[in-house]
Design an enzyme around this catalytic site. Structure first.
Site, PDB file in Angstrom:
ATOM      1  N   ASP A  51       0.831  -1.141  -0.175  1.00 21.38           N
ATOM      2  CA  ASP A  51      -0.230   0.013   0.025  1.00 21.38           C
ATOM      3  C   ASP A  51       1.053   1.181   0.020  1.00 21.38           C
ATOM      4  OD1 ASP A  51       0.787  -0.151   2.717  1.00 21.38           O
ATOM      5  OD2 ASP A  51      -1.022  -0.157   3.421  1.00 21.38           O
ATOM      6  N   ASP A  73      -2.458  -1.861  11.137  1.00 28.85           N
ATOM      7  CA  ASP A  73      -1.377  -2.477  11.887  1.00 28.85           C
ATOM      8  C   ASP A  73      -1.533  -2.926  13.201  1.00 28.85           C
ATOM      9  OD1 ASP A  73       0.135  -2.413   9.337  1.00 28.85           O
ATOM     10  OD2 ASP A  73       1.139  -0.457   9.711  1.00 28.85           O
TER      11      ASP A  73
END
Length: 221
Positions: A51, A73
């Protein structure tokens, strides 16, 4: 609102949505299908690198994308640590402590960055901590630490057995049985350790920024 949809559909953000789907599917089978969990978690982990690359390549960086990436995350790592706290019940305090450290460190860093009117929590150019500057300004070093931490947690997940619920016990058994996971574990250990130290330093550094903001606000009033 109509003009905002193109940001939601940025390629890096679409990759972020794919990560969320992979994580939901992975943790849905984490206690029943280890191999499937590892595969899905690995795909999500790879997408975490993609990404950012696509954001820079396509010039599609966005505040929403940065927040989406960080939240994904943190939630992924937190969920994995919760799973480990169930796999190693005698060490649940250790894994929940690591979870709390990770969340607290990033939350206070984000908030202090907001107070300092910074566009990213990774902007530590004015930090007095050399460790933080090296960590955030050198992608390879940060990558080594982040990957090391994830690898350590995944290895403990793979090695988890019903007969053993202690971390030290499992490590000793893996070494004595010459498990293939021992070498990757020792290679990843320094990165994991540095990551935890960075979290502690980050909390102290961010706390100092919050206090400095309070002092400056008091002087103005």
């Amino acid at each position: 609102m109509a003009t905002s949809w193109h940001i939601y559909l940025y390629v890096p953000n679409l990759i972020g949505y794919a990560r969320i789907i992979c994580n939901i599917a992975a943790f849905n089978v984490c206690f029943t299908k280890k191999k499937l969990f590892m595969g899905l978690y690995f795909i999500s982990f790879v997408c975490d690198e993609l990404d950012g690359r696509f954001a820079r390549l396509l010039n599609q960086t966005s505040t929403f994308g940065a927040v989406l990436d960080m939240v994904t995350d943190r939630v992924s790592t937190a969920a994995l640590l919760v799973v480990l706290s169930h796999c190693y019940r005698s060490c649940f305090g250790l894994f929940l402590g690591l979870l709390a450290l990770d969340i607290a460190s990033h939350w206070i860093q984000m908030y202090s960055s907001f107070l300092a009117s910074k566009t990213s929590h990774k902007d530590v150019s004015d930090s007095k901590s050399r460790l933080l500057r090296v960590y955030y300004q050198h992608r390879l070093f940060m990558g080594f630490c982040c990957v090391g931490a994830e690898v350590i947690y995944l290895i403990f997940y793979v090695l988890a057995e019903e007969q053993r619920d202690g971390v030290i016990e499992v490590v000793k058994a893996a070494i004595s049985e010459k498990s293939p996971w021992v070498i990757p574990g020792f290679l990843a250990l320094p990165g994991w350790a540095i990551k935890q130290w960075v979290n502690l330093v980050q909390i102290k550094n961010a706390a100092n920024l919050c206090v400095l903001h309070d002092i400056q606000k008091t002087k103005k009033s």
